[in-house]
Design an enzyme around this catalytic site. Structure first.
Site, PDB file in Angstrom:
ATOM      1  N   GLY A 258       0.824  -1.198   0.000  1.00 49.52           N
ATOM      2  CA  GLY A 258       0.000   0.000   0.000  1.00 49.52           C
ATOM      3  C   GLY A 258       0.861   1.252   0.000  1.00 49.52           C
ATOM      4  O   GLY A 258       1.938   1.300  -0.601  1.00 49.52           O
ATOM      5  N   SER A 259       0.424   2.279   0.707  1.00 53.99           N
ATOM      6  CA  SER A 259       1.024   3.608   0.569  1.00 53.99           C
ATOM      7  C   SER A 259       2.443   3.728   1.103  1.00 53.99           C
ATOM      8  O   SER A 259       3.141   4.686   0.757  1.00 53.99           O
ATOM      9  CB  SER A 259       0.129   4.647   1.250  1.00 53.99           C
ATOM     10  OG  SER A 259      -1.096   4.764   0.551  1.00 53.99           O
ATOM     11  N   THR A 260       2.904   2.812   1.960  1.00 56.68           N
ATOM     12  CA  THR A 260       4.302   2.882   2.383  1.00 56.68           C
ATOM     13  C   THR A 260       5.233   2.707   1.190  1.00 56.68           C
ATOM     14  O   THR A 260       6.370   3.176   1.199  1.00 56.68           O
ATOM     15  CB  THR A 260       4.615   1.804   3.436  1.00 56.68           C
ATOM     16  OG1 THR A 260       4.174   0.528   2.954  1.00 56.68           O
ATOM     17  CG2 THR A 260       3.917   2.106   4.751  1.00 56.68           C
TER      18      THR A 260
ATOM     19  N   SER B 177      -0.764  11.349   0.582  1.00 57.96           N
ATOM     20  CA  SER B 177      -0.822   9.954   0.128  1.00 57.96           C
ATOM     21  C   SER B 177      -1.775   9.814  -1.059  1.00 57.96           C
ATOM     22  O   SER B 177      -2.667   8.966  -1.071  1.00 57.96           O
ATOM     23  CB  SER B 177      -1.257   9.027   1.270  1.00 57.96           C
ATOM     24  OG  SER B 177      -0.917   7.690   0.981  1.00 57.96           O
TER      25      SER B 177
END
Length: 705
Positions: free
Chosen positions: A302-304, A357
């Protein structure tokens, strides 16, 4: 003459027969001597001697400070000579309760008179042996009943700190052979070389008073010292116990890594088990608990993952800090509509896209780079292959072969979908983004010591690749600090310290489909932001809470760990980064420009649903305490009520302890500002108020009289 001829003939026949017999005997003797001599000698030796293996002392496992994590304690093998036992059932009934064995099983072993010794129990503690000897010495009748009983020295593995670092340490079997974790991975170093003991016995396997004894001393195993810091591991263990309980999660993982060397400072996974008493009766459960999921399980980050995309785009020249990106709430690639998590972010700088994000922005960055360029960076970051960490069961993650990547695949990889990593892969790659651009090989073995404590081997940090430049790394540190100060990583902020990081909320797949109601929340951070010393990754799998995003489930616990580690490492807390709290003004009934101005004067940002020009409701409510720089949601609906999903309901914590109140608030993704100690006597905002995710709730505590 006839008689004489007959006699001569008989003598000739007898001589031939005897010659043949002697020849056969000679052949047999030659065969026994030349071809079967070795096996017959061994058979004879086994009949007139009794041999035993002297188990070497298995090497210890120590933490980075020399504290014992695993050691071998003295135990005993309880054996018996069936040939000396006259009452097998009586013997078994007397001994079974003491060694916790089945009497019928022991009886069957003792009835086998073909062997001189049978093992009744392994790894028996000294207290049990003392109890057996006390039973033997009760009277002559008991001595006679327990004839043939003997004790040989054995060893059992002990883990003094219980569940501490359990999966990484692993366990051994009854023969002290490593089965999992470091016990299995470093078996050759730890096990040592067995010795032997051989004594002469008579036909009934009794020791001869003047018999010879042969003894070969065992060689003790080496001690291995780990990179795991006991204090940092303790901090991680405590935080993960709270994390899995507060979030009602299926599992949680935490890795703390030295960003400059790749040394693993802490590795914690829950649920876990006590290696002193593993659930061996349930093989499936034990196998599940023994797995080092932080290196074996893959997930869509995901966003990491946007950290890697942003770094690659900056380093390759595909993006600059001055670039502008527009988010309308979605973007279409190859006919597939890719949504952002928010309706629209509007026009943004590159720094804003990371703080917000924004998915469409990272779709654009991935497409700008193209498959060849983007994949060069992904490969340099170590994706799609094992890191080479010295632990068993590592997975290499999943990276689509570049030959088969379509634009829509590349677009999704840009914001952390259509790619799978292990937690270790991710923290290793992100560490390279913030440490100056060096991808380090992660490791957990610090040193190998001999039995005298001398270091005979030491692990040296190893640079695997240099995916980005030092200049790009410095830019990324600044951008990621902004995420914590002004973006979605606020819940990991630590007052007085400079923190950088990024939250992530990943999809969960079950039966080949994405499950919409559960996620994997995560936060990866580093500190100090201007000169990183360590990185922390916390992942929370399938939390059962109203909001299971990484900012709510993982970030607060990552912040808790970083605060404790920074203090432990001696980093001074400064005024930089500290923010005061202020009361939110009442802007209901105002026009949007008036409301924005009033909030700005009070030190707050604001966002609106944009449905009309007059503020109908606000969150947090008027009078609530909010950290300076926080965001106030302005609702301008006329007929439609505010949807509950837009806000978080404040729980009632009055009457609870500090720990329980903190858990209740963190479970809702809220921060607690506390005063006093004891039990909660008041709170602001009040229970039932709706506030934005990440808001602060002031709770006053008093000691009961």
């Amino acid at each position: 003459m006839r008689a004489e001829g007959f006699i001569r003939k008989r003598m000739t026949i007898m001589l031939a027969v005897l010659t043949l017999l002697f020849m056969l005997i000679g052949v047999r003797i030659g065969s026994l001597t030349l071809f079967e001599g070795e096996s017959l000698t061994a058979r004879g030796v086994s009949q007139w001697t009794r041999a035993g293996v002297v188990t070497p002392v298995r090497g210890d496992i120590e933490d980075s400070k020399g504290g014992l994590l695993a050691l071998s304690a003295t135990a005993y093998i309880v054996s018996a000579n069936p040939r000396q036992v006259t009452d097998e059932e009586g013997f078994a009934r007397a001994i079974a309760p003491l060694i916790h064995a089945d009497a019928d099983t022991l009886t069957q072993k003792l009835k086998n008179k073909q062997v001189a010794s049978v093992i009744l129990k392994r790894q028996t503690p000294r207290e049990t042996v003392d109890a057996i000897r006390a039973l033997q010495s009760q009277n002559g009748e008991m001595q006679q009943l327990l004839r043939g009983l003997s004790f040989e020295e054995d060893a059992r593995r002990v883990y003094p700190r219980g569940v501490f670092l359990a999966q990484a340490l692993g366990i051994t079997n009854v023969d002290s052979v490593g089965q999992s974790g470091l016990e299995g991975w470093y078996e050759q170093l730890l096990r040592g070389v067995p010795g032997s003991l051989r004594t002469e016995v008579d036909a009934r396997a009794r020791l001869l008073p003047d018999g010879k004894t042969s003894y070969v001393a065992p060689i003790a195993g080496s001690t291995i010292r780990l990179t795991v810091d006991p204090t940092i591991q303790s901090v991680a263990e405590k935080a993960m116990r709270e994390c899995i309980a507060v979030n009602n999660a299926i599992s949680v993982q935490c890795i703390v890594m030295d960003v400059n060397t790749g040394a693993i400072l802490a590795l914690c996974m829950k649920p876990d088990y006590d290696p002193n008493d593993p659930p061996r009766q349930d093989a499936a459960l034990l196998n599940a608990l023994m797995r080092i999921t932080a290196i074996s399980d893959v997930y869509e980050p995901g966003s990491t993952f946007k950290i890697l995309t942003c770094a690659a785009a900056l380093d390759s020249g595909a993006a600059k800090l001055t670039d502008s990106f527009f988010c309308s709430g979605s973007i279409t690639v190859n006919g597939d509509r890719i949504r952002c998590w928010k309706n629209s972010h509007g026009s943004q700088t590159l720094s804003d896209t990371l703080a917000n994000s924004c998915n469409p922005a990272y779709v654009q960055l991935a497409l700008r780079m193209g498959t060849d360029t983007f994949y060069q960076y992904l490969t340099a970051f170590g994706l799609g292959r094992k890191t080479g960490v010295d632990l068993p069961g590592e997975s290499g993650g999943i990276l689509i072969n570049s030959r088969y990547v379509k634009d829509v695949d590349l677009a999704r990889i840009g914001f952390g979908q259509s790619v799978a990593v292990t937690p270790l892969q991710l923290i290793t790659a992100v560490s390279s983004v913030v440490n100056g651009g060096r991808l380090m090989k992660p490791y957990i073995l610090k040193e190998v010591l001999d039995e005298k404590g001398n270091v005979i081997e030491r692990t040296r940090p190893q640079v695997v690749a240099t995916p980005i430049s030092e200049e790009t790394s410095a830019l990324m540190r600044t951008l990621l600090e902004n995420v914590v100060v002004n973006g979605g990583g606020k819940n990991a902020a630590v007052s007085g310290y400079r923190i950088g990081g990024k939250t992530g909320t990943a999809q969960v797949y079950k039966d080949g489909r994405v499950v919409s109601d559960v996620h994997i929340g995560s936060f990866i951070g580093f500190a100090p932001a201007d000169r990183p010393r360590f990185a922390v990754l916390v992942t929370v799998n399938e939390a059962d809470v109203p909001v299971d995003y990484g900012s709510a489930t993982a970030a607060p616990f990552a912040g808790q760990i970083m605060e404790a580690v920074l203090a432990y490492l001696g980093e001074e807390r400064t005024g930089e980064g500290q923010k005061a709290s202020a009361s939110v003004p009442d802007v209901r009934g105002m026009s949007l420009p008036q409301a924005r101005k009033a909030l700005a004067q009070a030190g707050f940002f604001s966002e609106t649903d944009g449905l009309s020009d007059t503020v109908s409701a606000q969150a947090p409510a008027a009078g609530a305490l909010l950290t300076e720089g926080g965001t106030v949601m302005l609702y301008t609906y006329e007929n439609e009520p505010v949807q509950p999903m837009d806000l978080i309901s404040v729980p009632d914590v009055v009457g609870l302890s500090i720990v329980e109140a903190g858990r209740q608030l963190r479970a809702r993704g809220l921060e607690m500002m506390l005063e006093g100690s004891g039990l909660a006597v008041s709170q602001s905002p009040a229970a039932g108020a709706f506030v934005p995710l990440g808001s602060s709730v002031r709770v006053e505590f008093e000691l009961p009289e």
